[in-house]
Structures are given as structure tokens and as C-alpha cells.
Design a protein around this motif. Structure first.
Motif, short mmCIF file in Angstrom:
data_model
loop_
_atom_site.label_atom_id
_atom_site.label_comp_id
_atom_site.label_asym_id
_atom_site.label_seq_id
_atom_site.Cartn_x
_atom_site.Cartn_y
_atom_site.Cartn_z
N ILE A 102 0.90 -1.20 -0.07
CA ILE A 102 0.03 0.01 0.09
C ILE A 102 0.96 1.28 0.06
N THR A 103 0.54 2.18 -0.85
CA THR A 103 1.27 3.45 -0.93
C THR A 103 1.25 4.15 0.52
N PRO A 104 2.44 4.25 1.23
CA PRO A 104 2.19 4.87 2.58
C PRO A 104 1.87 6.46 2.55
N LYS A 105 1.36 6.96 3.26
CA LYS A 105 0.80 8.40 3.46
C LYS A 105 2.19 9.16 3.65
N CYS A 147 -4.05 4.68 12.49
CA CYS A 147 -4.21 5.44 11.36
C CYS A 147 -5.28 5.02 10.50
N SER A 148 -5.62 6.01 9.49
CA SER A 148 -6.64 5.58 8.57
C SER A 148 -6.22 4.33 7.44
N ILE A 149 -4.84 4.18 7.12
CA ILE A 149 -4.49 2.89 6.32
C ILE A 149 -4.59 1.61 7.07
N CYS A 150 -4.09 1.58 8.36
CA CYS A 150 -3.92 0.63 9.33
C CYS A 150 -5.55 -0.03 9.50
N ALA A 151 -6.48 1.13 9.65
CA ALA A 151 -8.23 0.89 9.85
C ALA A 151 -8.41 0.02 8.59
N LEU A 152 -8.08 0.53 7.37
CA LEU A 152 -8.53 -0.22 6.15
C LEU A 152 -8.08 -1.69 5.96
#
Length: 515
Positions: A102-105, A147-152
Motif C-alpha cells: 500500500i502506498t504510505p501516506k 491511522c486511516s490506512i491501518c484501519a482499512l
């Protein structure tokens, strides 16, 4: 290196024809023991794997452009931040929150390298991220900060996209070949060149001062040979040919210069044409055969002088100026009959016969060049200006004829500079060779009426009164006669007589002294 990362890159960016050369890199399953064990030396599979990895990187690298400082800066900073994701952690987890595609923020820089500072640590990926990634409750309590990515990732709502279909290239319809009449473009006006063959250049060969020959395939390189389309400031072969101080040695470049000017838009300068250099040095340089002579009136007396009416061809140059021992190394160049199709066709790559022909051409030029001396500025200036004028004969014409009045080996008038580079200006155009020549080349009637204006050389060509001189006999080296050593004979009787005479004379001298 995780080989799985390479599959999509290969599909999207690397041609299928290159896939077999990196197939092992993408499918190899090498154990940790193989990476660590060195009892029997380095395993061949590891070497193969690493070599194919490097190939993969090179094939991939070619797809992207670099050189713009601002863009390169963004790429560099983004790459540094991405590769620091594991280094900056206090503790690694090796789980799906850490190891994923996943592309990291807050890593990729878009427009600027500035990124918001991280103030809260995510409990899953262990990264310090800005507060806008978390809810107010998380920030106040500092519990279950995700964070939002880990939640997804945790909800399994992210799905990897499928690889798209292969883009098929449309087959181009073959156009029927039309009979092309070559055209030249001068001052934005078209002028027709009448001839049976179209003008084109297939290969350019250049030999540098160290004897290294470079062959440039004009057909395959196309516009990239002359200038880089992406950056017009980066000049290629155009810069080399158009700059006059890049001295170039050639042999009869009239056709080449005409084609470069009117087809490719390149104006070649700075040439020493060996045809003109030889003519201006004829009779002053040692040759391997007797030069042709002709009768001329000098000071009201008929004398035989070295003939300079004609320019020498390749065969004549070889006979007069190149040693026989070098002839086999350039035999193909002088006898080859290569079709126009071979010069244009590149389906199976560059033909070996073309490469051999170009290499032997360069050898011929080098062997010929060695016969002449350069370094005197005034003499070199005359050679250079004469060569330029000779090779401008076709370029300066508004209309080509391709007949015997244009294409011949006769020494053209008002081209060769003797003592000075000044030449009389041309005021009348000859109807045969289409050259502008001084008025003294024509009769008074021709000048008044401007009809049937034929110069003196074209008149001789029309009457067939000019005959090419025959090649002279080969000069044989005179063998030096060996001097015979004179044999000196000493007779024993004479020696005995002389010795006895000397002894008797000595006895008489002693008797006289005693008296």
C-alpha cells in the motif's frame, strides 16, 4: 529482495521479448541456507539471480526520464523517505501492517518536499503521523490510536487491483510504393531534382584520431541521430557535421553533402576532400606507378607535364598511392556491388557486408591520407577552401541533371585555389553543367544573346575530345648491386725472395758500420 514485487512491473513496463532473460529472477525460490552457506563457494543460482535482478532494474530504469533538477529532487526525497520507514522504527513487527504494497501516506512529495510533522504514533504500523490521521478521542486518551490506512487493512476492505489486459499494437497497413521524384528545399521554395534514384544516406562511418571506427545506422536511428527530440539543445551528428573546426577527411562528398542539405537539413562544413588534396599535390608526392602525362605549351614550347585534367577514381588512387601489400585488405570495398534494398532494409539487423564495406572504406581513406603532409597554415587553407568549393558543386544548383555534364571526373574550373583563394565571380550560367561561370568562358555572341551558352569544358565533353589517361607502369625498385670482395693472393716465392733480400741488406749495413 522480494521477487513478488517484480511481476507487475514486468507486465506493465518491460517488453515481452525481455521476459525470458529475467524469468529466473521472478520465479526463483532460494532458501536462507543457500544465501548463507559458502562451503562450496558462491552458488551459481545466486549469481544468476543477482544478474537477472540487475537486468530487471536496467529494463525498468529506461522507461523514465531524468535531468530536470526540480523533478529529480522530489523523486530523490520521496525515495529516501520510503526507504527510511523501517529504519526510523524503534521496534519491527513484520506483520501485514508493516509489510505491504500500500502506498504510505506523507512519503510521496507532490510539488514540494515539505510534509506535516508527526505527533501521534500509530499502534499498528508504529509510525509517527500528523494528528489529522486520528480522531479527537484517540488524541485525548492516546489509546487505540490507529491511522486511516491501518484501519482499512484491519477491516480487509482493500483489494489489490488485477493486472489489465495486454495492449495490442495495431498492424500498420502497407502502403504501396509510389515513384518518388526527389525534391530539395531551399529558402522555403521547392526545386525539383530530376533523376531515377531517390537520395538517402544509410550508414555514416567515423574514424577518430586513435583509429577507432564508429558506425552510425541512419535508417534505424532516424531523427535521434541528428538531434534528441525530447531536448533539441542536445545536438548529435548535426553538431559534428556542421561545425567547421571539426575537420573531416572524405573522398568526393558532393552527393553526400547535397543529400544531407536537402533531405536531412544538415549543412556539412570543414572538409578535406582527398580527390582535391591529391590533385593539388600530384607530381610532388612519391607514387607506386608512373603518373599520366600530357603535352602542354609552356613559354612557347611544347613540354610533357603531369596530367591534371582528370581527377583520380578509387582504383587509380589505389594504384598510384597505396602499397600492393595493403590491397587485399580493401579489395571488397573496390569491387562490392550492394543493392539499394540492402542499404535500406533492417529486418534482420545491419548486414555484415555493409559493415565490411564501411570498414574498408575507412581503411582506404587512412592509407591515402598518409601520403600527404599537413601543418602549413597557408597551404592547408588552400586545400580546405578548394575542397569546400568542389563539394558545393551539387548543393549550389537549383536543378540537378545527373548527366555526363554534371557527373564526371574532369577537374572543374575555378575550384582549385593556386596561390590565393580569390576566384573570378560567375556572371553567365552554362546550359549544360548549370554552373555560374565568368564571362571569359563564353563567346561574345553567347554573352549578348544569352543563348546556347556552353562553357569550354562542356564543349569538350560534347565533342568527346577528352580521353581519360591510362594508368602508368608500376615503378620497380632498383636492386643494389653487391660489391665483390677482391681476393688478395700472396705468393710464397716472392715472400722468400723479399725476406732473403732484407736479411742480406742487413748484413751489408752491419759490415759498413764495423768499417
Amino acid at each position: 529482495i522480494n521477487a513478488e514485487y517484480g511481476e507487475e512491473m514486468m507486465t506493465y513496463y518491460i517488453k515481452k521479448e525481455y521476459h525470458p532473460s529475467i524469468s529466473y529472477f521472478n520465479t526463483a525460490e532460494i532458501s536462507e541456507k543457500a544465501w548463507r552457506n559458502r562451503k562450496n563457494g558462491l552458488d551459481e543460482n545466486l549469481i544468476r539471480y543477482m544478474m537477472e535482478t540487475q537486468k530487471f532494474l536496467i529494463y525498468l530504469w529506461r522507461n523514465f526520464k531524468f535531468g530536470d533538477f526540480e523533478k529529480d529532487k522530489l523523486l530523490w526525497v520521496s525515495s529516501e523517505r520510503y526507504n527510511n520507514l523501517y529504519v526510523e522504527k524503534d521496534r519491527r513487527t513484520y506483520d501485514r501492517f508493516e509489510v505491504n504494497d500500500i502506498t504510505p501516506k506523507y512519503v510521496v512529495c507532490i510539488g514540494t518536499t515539505d510534509q506535516p510533522l508527526g505527533g501521534v504514533r500509530c499502534e499498528r504500523c508504529k509510525r509517527m503521523l500528523p494528528s489529522n490521521e486520528f480522531s479527537d478521542l484517540m488524541i485525548r486518551t492516546r489509546q487505540n490510536c490507529i491511522c486511516s490506512i491501518c484501519a482499512l487493512i484491519e477491516s480487509n476492505s482493500l483489494k489489490t487491483p488485477k493486472i489489465g489486459a495486454v495492449i495490442k499494437k495495431k498492424k500498420k497497413k502497407k502502403k504501396r510504393k509510389k515513384k518518388i521524384v526527389p525534391r530539395t528545399f531551399q529558402n522555403r521554395a521547392t526545386t525539383e531534382h530530376i533523376g531515377l534514384k531517390t537520395c538517402f544516406i544509410g550508414i555514416i562511418a567515423v574514424t577518430d584520431g586513435f583509429g577507432v571506427t564508429f558506425i552510425f545506422d541512419v535508417v534505424s536511428l532516424g531523427t535521434y541521430l541528428w538531434v534528441t527530440p525530447e531536448d533539441p539543445t542536445e545536438l548529435g551528428m548535426r553538431e559534428f557535421l556542421e561545425i567547421a573546426y571539426n575537420e573531416k577527411v572524405m573522398f568526393d562528398a558532393r552527393e553526400a553533402k547535397d543529400c544531407l542539405k536537402h533531405v536531412y537539413g544538415v549543412e556539412m562544413k570543414g572538409m578535406f576532400d582527398l580527390r582535391i588534396v591529391e590533385l593539388m599535390n600530384r607530381g610532388k608526392v612519391k607514387t607506386h606507378a608512373v603518373l599520366p602525362h600530357e603535352r602542354m605549351e609552356v613559354d612557347n614550347a611544347s613540354r610533357e607535364v603531369v596530367a591534371k585534367t582528370f581527377l583520380f577514381t578509387h582504383e587509380e588512387m589505389m594504384t598510384y598511392y597505396i602499397k600492393k601489400e595493403y590491397h587485399p585488405s580493401i579489395s571488397y570495398f573496390n569491387t562490392a556491388e550492394i543493392s539499394e534494398k540492402a542499404w535500406r532494409n533492417r529486418k534482420n539487423g545491419l548486414d555484415e557486408n555493409l559493415i565490411r564495406y564501411m570498414m574498408e572504406t575507412q581503411k582506404f581513406l587512412i592509407y591515402l591520407w598518409r601520403n600527404f603532409k599537413f601543418g602549413d597554415f597557408e597551404k592547408d587553407k588552400l586545400l580546405w577552401v578548394s575542397s569546400e568549393r568542389y563539394n558545393n558543386l551539387y548543393v549550389e544548383k537549383d536543378r540537378r541533371t545527373y548527366d555526363r555534364f554534371e557527373v564526371n571526373d574532369i577537374t572543374p574550373k575555378y575550384v582549385v585555389c593556386i596561390g590565393t583563394t580569390d576566384q573570378p565571380l560567375g556572371g553567365v550560367r552554362c546550359e549544360r553543367c548549370k554552373r555560374m561561370l565568368p564571362s571569359n568562358e563564353f563567346s561574345d555572341l553567347m554573352i549578348r544573346t544569352r543563348q546556347n551558352c556552353i562553357c569550354s569544358i562542356c564543349a569538350l565533353i560534347e565533342s568527346n575530345s577528352l580521353k581519360t589517361p591510362k594508368i602508368g607502369a608500376v615503378i620497380k625498385k632498383k636492386k643494389k648491386k653487391k660489391k665483390r670482395k677482391k681476393k688478395v693472393r700472396i705468393e710464397e716465392e716472392n715472400n722468400d725472395d723479399s725476406s732473403s733480400f732484407s736479411s742480406s741488406s742487413d748484413d751489408e749495413n752491419q759490415d759498413e758500420n764495423n768499417k
